[in-house]
Scaffold this motif. Structure first.
Motif, PDB file in Angstrom:
ATOM      1  N   LEU A 181       0.826  -1.214   0.000  1.00  0.00           N
ATOM      2  CA  LEU A 181       0.000   0.000   0.000  1.00  0.00           C
ATOM      3  C   LEU A 181       0.858   1.261   0.000  1.00  0.00           C
ATOM      4  O   LEU A 181       0.351   2.355  -0.253  1.00  0.00           O
ATOM      5  CB  LEU A 181      -0.894   0.032   1.251  1.00  0.00           C
ATOM      6  CG  LEU A 181      -1.885  -1.113   1.420  1.00  0.00           C
ATOM      7  CD1 LEU A 181      -2.670  -0.930   2.721  1.00  0.00           C
ATOM      8  CD2 LEU A 181      -2.836  -1.191   0.233  1.00  0.00           C
ATOM      9  N   HIS A 182       2.131   1.114   0.345  1.00  0.00           N
ATOM     10  CA  HIS A 182       2.986   2.296   0.513  1.00  0.00           C
ATOM     11  C   HIS A 182       4.297   2.082  -0.244  1.00  0.00           C
ATOM     12  O   HIS A 182       5.234   1.453   0.252  1.00  0.00           O
ATOM     13  CB  HIS A 182       3.241   2.521   2.013  1.00  0.00           C
ATOM     14  CG  HIS A 182       3.865   3.841   2.324  1.00  0.00           C
ATOM     15  ND1 HIS A 182       3.378   4.680   3.315  1.00  0.00           N
ATOM     16  CD2 HIS A 182       4.923   4.490   1.802  1.00  0.00           C
ATOM     17  CE1 HIS A 182       4.123   5.778   3.378  1.00  0.00           C
ATOM     18  NE2 HIS A 182       5.074   5.675   2.466  1.00  0.00           N
ATOM     19  N   ASP A 183       4.313   2.564  -1.486  1.00  0.00           N
ATOM     20  CA  ASP A 183       5.481   2.421  -2.349  1.00  0.00           C
ATOM     21  C   ASP A 183       5.515   3.663  -3.234  1.00  0.00           C
ATOM     22  O   ASP A 183       4.539   3.949  -3.932  1.00  0.00           O
ATOM     23  CB  ASP A 183       5.336   1.143  -3.197  1.00  0.00           C
ATOM     24  CG  ASP A 183       6.567   0.846  -4.031  1.00  0.00           C
ATOM     25  OD1 ASP A 183       7.485   0.178  -3.512  1.00  0.00           O
ATOM     26  OD2 ASP A 183       6.616   1.281  -5.201  1.00  0.00           O
ATOM     27  N   HIS A 184       6.625   4.421  -3.172  1.00  0.00           N
ATOM     28  CA  HIS A 184       6.717   5.671  -3.946  1.00  0.00           C
ATOM     29  C   HIS A 184       7.286   5.374  -5.335  1.00  0.00           C
ATOM     30  O   HIS A 184       8.354   4.766  -5.454  1.00  0.00           O
ATOM     31  CB  HIS A 184       7.630   6.678  -3.251  1.00  0.00           C
ATOM     32  CG  HIS A 184       7.075   7.204  -1.960  1.00  0.00           C
ATOM     33  ND1 HIS A 184       6.530   8.461  -1.847  1.00  0.00           N
ATOM     34  CD2 HIS A 184       6.972   6.650  -0.731  1.00  0.00           C
ATOM     35  CE1 HIS A 184       6.140   8.667  -0.596  1.00  0.00           C
ATOM     36  NE2 HIS A 184       6.402   7.575   0.108  1.00  0.00           N
ATOM     37  N   LEU A 185       6.584   5.868  -6.362  1.00  0.00           N
ATOM     38  CA  LEU A 185       7.044   5.673  -7.743  1.00  0.00           C
ATOM     39  C   LEU A 185       8.448   6.249  -7.944  1.00  0.00           C
ATOM     40  O   LEU A 185       9.308   5.633  -8.565  1.00  0.00           O
ATOM     41  CB  LEU A 185       6.064   6.360  -8.709  1.00  0.00           C
ATOM     42  CG  LEU A 185       6.353   6.197 -10.188  1.00  0.00           C
ATOM     43  CD1 LEU A 185       6.196   4.738 -10.620  1.00  0.00           C
ATOM     44  CD2 LEU A 185       5.430   7.093 -11.023  1.00  0.00           C
ATOM     45  N   ILE A 233      -2.150   9.657   5.162  1.00  0.00           N
ATOM     46  CA  ILE A 233      -1.214  10.747   5.464  1.00  0.00           C
ATOM     47  C   ILE A 233       0.046  10.141   6.084  1.00  0.00           C
ATOM     48  O   ILE A 233      -0.054   9.292   6.982  1.00  0.00           O
ATOM     49  CB  ILE A 233      -1.850  11.757   6.459  1.00  0.00           C
ATOM     50  CG1 ILE A 233      -3.106  12.407   5.853  1.00  0.00           C
ATOM     51  CG2 ILE A 233      -0.833  12.816   6.889  1.00  0.00           C
ATOM     52  CD1 ILE A 233      -3.825  13.392   6.791  1.00  0.00           C
ATOM     53  N   HIS A 234       1.227  10.573   5.603  1.00  0.00           N
ATOM     54  CA  HIS A 234       2.472  10.208   6.283  1.00  0.00           C
ATOM     55  C   HIS A 234       2.464  10.894   7.652  1.00  0.00           C
ATOM     56  O   HIS A 234       2.409  12.124   7.726  1.00  0.00           O
ATOM     57  CB  HIS A 234       3.687  10.757   5.532  1.00  0.00           C
ATOM     58  CG  HIS A 234       4.147   9.941   4.371  1.00  0.00           C
ATOM     59  ND1 HIS A 234       3.497   9.923   3.170  1.00  0.00           N
ATOM     60  CD2 HIS A 234       5.240   9.140   4.219  1.00  0.00           C
ATOM     61  CE1 HIS A 234       4.165   9.147   2.337  1.00  0.00           C
ATOM     62  NE2 HIS A 234       5.225   8.656   2.942  1.00  0.00           N
ATOM     63  N   ALA A 235       2.540  10.129   8.713  1.00  0.00           N
ATOM     64  CA  ALA A 235       2.559  10.738  10.058  1.00  0.00           C
ATOM     65  C   ALA A 235       3.172   9.763  11.055  1.00  0.00           C
ATOM     66  O   ALA A 235       3.101   8.545  10.873  1.00  0.00           O
ATOM     67  CB  ALA A 235       1.140  11.094  10.492  1.00  0.00           C
ATOM     68  N   GLY A 274       0.572   6.601   6.956  1.00  0.00           N
ATOM     69  CA  GLY A 274       1.862   6.212   6.385  1.00  0.00           C
ATOM     70  C   GLY A 274       2.878   6.157   7.509  1.00  0.00           C
ATOM     71  O   GLY A 274       3.103   7.169   8.180  1.00  0.00           O
ATOM     72  N   HIS A 275       3.451   5.002   7.741  1.00  0.00           N
ATOM     73  CA  HIS A 275       4.376   4.702   8.853  1.00  0.00           C
ATOM     74  C   HIS A 275       3.572   4.559  10.146  1.00  0.00           C
ATOM     75  O   HIS A 275       3.175   3.471  10.492  1.00  0.00           O
ATOM     76  CB  HIS A 275       5.482   5.749   8.984  1.00  0.00           C
ATOM     77  CG  HIS A 275       6.333   5.825   7.774  1.00  0.00           C
ATOM     78  ND1 HIS A 275       7.233   4.846   7.439  1.00  0.00           N
ATOM     79  CD2 HIS A 275       6.426   6.758   6.792  1.00  0.00           C
ATOM     80  CE1 HIS A 275       7.845   5.164   6.310  1.00  0.00           C
ATOM     81  NE2 HIS A 275       7.369   6.321   5.887  1.00  0.00           N
ATOM     82  N   GLY A 276       3.353   5.671  10.865  1.00  0.00           N
ATOM     83  CA  GLY A 276       2.538   5.594  12.082  1.00  0.00           C
ATOM     84  C   GLY A 276       3.191   4.891  13.249  1.00  0.00           C
ATOM     85  O   GLY A 276       2.571   4.691  14.294  1.00  0.00           O
ATOM     86  N   THR A 300       7.265  -1.324   1.439  1.00  0.00           N
ATOM     87  CA  THR A 300       8.644  -1.034   1.031  1.00  0.00           C
ATOM     88  C   THR A 300       9.043   0.427   1.208  1.00  0.00           C
ATOM     89  O   THR A 300      10.210   0.734   1.347  1.00  0.00           O
ATOM     90  CB  THR A 300       8.797  -1.350  -0.465  1.00  0.00           C
ATOM     91  OG1 THR A 300       7.697  -0.751  -1.146  1.00  0.00           O
ATOM     92  CG2 THR A 300       8.805  -2.853  -0.716  1.00  0.00           C
ATOM     93  N   ASP A 301       8.081   1.347   1.115  1.00  0.00           N
ATOM     94  CA  ASP A 301       8.313   2.794   1.061  1.00  0.00           C
ATOM     95  C   ASP A 301       9.012   3.165  -0.251  1.00  0.00           C
ATOM     96  O   ASP A 301       8.386   3.703  -1.147  1.00  0.00           O
ATOM     97  CB  ASP A 301       9.090   3.313   2.272  1.00  0.00           C
ATOM     98  CG  ASP A 301       8.812   4.790   2.550  1.00  0.00           C
ATOM     99  OD1 ASP A 301       7.889   5.349   1.923  1.00  0.00           O
ATOM    100  OD2 ASP A 301       9.499   5.384   3.404  1.00  0.00           O
ATOM    101  N   ASN A 302      10.311   2.869  -0.363  1.00  0.00           N
ATOM    102  CA  ASN A 302      11.069   3.243  -1.569  1.00  0.00           C
ATOM    103  C   ASN A 302      12.047   2.124  -1.896  1.00  0.00           C
ATOM    104  O   ASN A 302      13.067   1.985  -1.223  1.00  0.00           O
ATOM    105  CB  ASN A 302      11.812   4.548  -1.311  1.00  0.00           C
ATOM    106  CG  ASN A 302      10.850   5.692  -1.048  1.00  0.00           C
ATOM    107  OD1 ASN A 302      10.169   6.166  -1.951  1.00  0.00           O
ATOM    108  ND2 ASN A 302      10.765   6.120   0.201  1.00  0.00           N
TER     109      ASN A 302
HETATM  110 ZN   LIG Z   1       6.569   7.090   2.224  1.00  0.00          ZN
END
Ligand SMILES: [Zn+2]
Ligand SMILES: O=c1[nH]cnc2c1ncn2[C@@H]1O[C@H](CO)[C@@H](O)[C@H]1O
Length: 378
Positions: free
Chosen positions: A40-44, A226-228, A250-252, A314-316
Motif C-alpha cells: 500500500l505504501h510504495d513511492h514511484l 497521510i504520512h505521520a 503512512g508509517h505511524g 517497502t516505502d522506496n
Molecule cells: Zn513514504
C-alpha cells in the motif's frame, strides 16, 4: 545454505525455523518470493531501476548523477539515505525526479514499476507520487497523471495481469499545492487514481496545514492516507486522524508514544486500533531515517500483537534498497514470522486498500488465500 532474495544482491543465511507445514524442499527465500503480497505504501519516484535512471539522465541531459554505473548507483542511494534523518533521506529524490519529467519517462518508469513488483510476487499495489514534482519540462498536472496511468496499464499487460496497480496522488507538505492535488485526485478517481497522500519533511509541516485539501476530498467521498508518526511523534498522528480524517497512516510507528510499557493504550492509540486504521509500516525505511533502531526492536511486532491493523511495505525500493520479499525476510529473521503471519499481513493490506469492497474480497478470496494454501501444500 546461502540464498539471495530477488533484488538484494546480498547473500542471506536464512533462519530455517519457518517449518509451518511447508515442505522442507522449499527454501525460505523461494516461498517468500512466491507468496502473494500486497503493498500500500510504495513511492514511484523512490523505486526506479538504477539502469533506467542512467539511461533517462542521458536522454534528458541531466548531469547531476553521482555515478553512471547501475550497481554503484543502487548502493549510493541506499547509503545516502541511510543517515538517520528523514530530511537527508528525501534529498536523494532530487535525482529520480530530475529524470521523470517527460511523458515517455513517466510511462516507462510506471510500466517497469509494475513489472518489478509483479516479479516480486506483488498481486496488488498502490503506488504514490507527487504530480507537482514532474512539471519542470512543461507537462501539466493532468498529463503527468495520464502518463503514469498509461505506464501502469502497460506494465499490467506485460505481466499478463498478474498485478493490479492503483495510484495515490501525493501533495508535498512543504508546498502549497495540496488543494490542487486533491482536486486532481477527485478529477481522476476511478480512472487509475484511488486516493491521496501527504508526504515530505514532517518537522514543521503538520498535516493540518493542508486542511482545505482534506475537506475537499471528504466532500467528494475520496480516500486518503497521510504520512505521520515517522519523524514526529503521536501528536502528528493525532492531527492526521482526528483533525484531518486520515483513513490510513503512512508509517505511524510513533503511535508507540501513546502505549505504556505494559501495553496499556492511551486514548489515541486505542482509537487507531479500535477503528482498524491501517498502519503502512516500512521497517527498512524506518531504520534509515532513524524512526527505529534495528529490525529486532522495530515496533511492528508489538503493534501487531496488540491488535493494530498492521501492513508491511517497502516505502522506496531503490532509496531503501529493498523489495517486499526482503521486508518479509527481515521480519522472518527478526520475529520468526512464517506463512501464517505473512498471509495475515497481506489480507490486512488488501482489506485496507482504497478499492471497492467487492474487489478487495475478490483479491483476498481468489488470489491471496488460494496462493498461501498452494504454498503450504507445495
Ligand atoms: Zn513514504
Ligand atoms: O517516508 C517518507 N516520508 C515522507 N516523505 C517521503 C517518504 N518517502 C518518500 N517521500 C517523499 O514523497 C515524494 C513523492 O513520492 C518523494 O519525492 C519524497 O520527497
Amino acid at each position: 545454505m546461502r540464498v539471495t532474495p530477488p533484488g538484494s544482491g546480498v547473500p542471506y543465511t536464512p533462519v530455517m525455523h519457518l517449518s509451518d507445514n511447508l515442505a522442507s524442499t522449499v527454501s525460505v527465500a523461494d516461498w517468500i518470493r512466491r507468496a502473494p503480497k500486497a503493498v500500500l505504501h510504495d513511492h514511484l519516484d523512490g523505486g526506479l531501476r538504477p539502469a533506467t535512471i542512467i539511461e533517462l539522465a542521458r536522454a534528458c541531459g541531466y548531469t547531476g548523477l553521482p555515478t553512471e554505473d547501475p550497481a554503484e548507483l543502487a548502493v549510493w542511494f541506499r547509503d545516502a539515505a541511510d543517515s538517520g534523518s528523514l530530511e537527508r533521506y528525501l534529498e536523494t529524490f532530487a535525482h529520480t525526479c530530475a529524470v521523470m519529467q517527460t511523458r515517455e519517462a513517466l510511462v516507462r518508469v510506471a510500466a517497469e514499476c509494475a513489472e518489478d513488483l509483479a516479479a516480486d510476487g506483488v498481486v496488488y499495489a498502490e503506488v504514490r507520487y507527487a504530480p507537482e514534482q514532474h512539471l519542470a519540462a512543461g507537462l501539466t498536472l493532468d498529463e503527468v497523471v495520464e502518463a503514469v496511468n498509461e505506464g501502469f496499464r502497460e506494465g499490467e499487460r506485460r505481466t499478463g495481469g498478474r498485478i493490479t496497480v492503483g495510484t495515490l496522488l501525493t501533495g508535498m507538505r512543504h508546498t502549497d499545492r495540496s488543494l490542487e492535488i486533491a482536486e486532481l485526485t477527485v478529477a481522476h478517481r476511478d480512472r487509475g487514481v484511488c486516493g491521496f497522500d501527504i508526504a515530505g519533511g514532517e518537522i514543521g509541516n503538520p498535516p493540518s496545514r493542508h486542511l482545505p485539501a482534506f475537506q475537499h476530498l471528504k466532500r467528494n467521498n475520496c480516500h486518503f492516507t497521510i504520512h505521520a508518526g515517522e519523524a514526529v511523534g503521536a501528536e502528528s498522528i493525532h492531527e492526521a486522524v482526528q483533525v484531518c480524517g486520515a483513513e490510513r497512516i503512512g508509517h505511524g510507528v510513533r503511535i508507540t508514544d501513546d502505549i505504556a510499557e505494559d501495553g496499556t493504550l492511551g486514548h489515541l492509540a486505542a482509537y487507531v486500533r479500535d477503528n482498524r486504521i491501517a498502519l503502512e509500516v516500512c521497517p527498512t525505511s524506518n531504520l534509515q531515517t532513524g524512526a527505529a533502531k534495528d529490525y529486532g526492536s522495530h515496533p511492528i511486532d508489538r503493534l501487531r500483537r496488540l491488535g493494530f491493523r498492521v501492513t508491511l511495505n517497502t516505502d522506496n525500493r531503490l532509496v531503501s534498497g529493498t523489495t517486499m520479499s526482503e521486508e518479509f525476510q527481515h521480519m522472518a529473521d527478526a520475529f520468526g514470522y512464517g506463512p501464517e503471519v505473512f498471509e495475515e499481513l497481506t489480507v490486512a493490506a488488501v482489506e485496507a486498500a482504497f478499492l471497492p469492497l467487492p474487489e478487495r474480497r475478490r483479491i483476498v478470496d481468489e488470489i491471496v488465500r488460494p496462493g498461501y494454501a498452494a504454498l503450504r501444500s507445495a
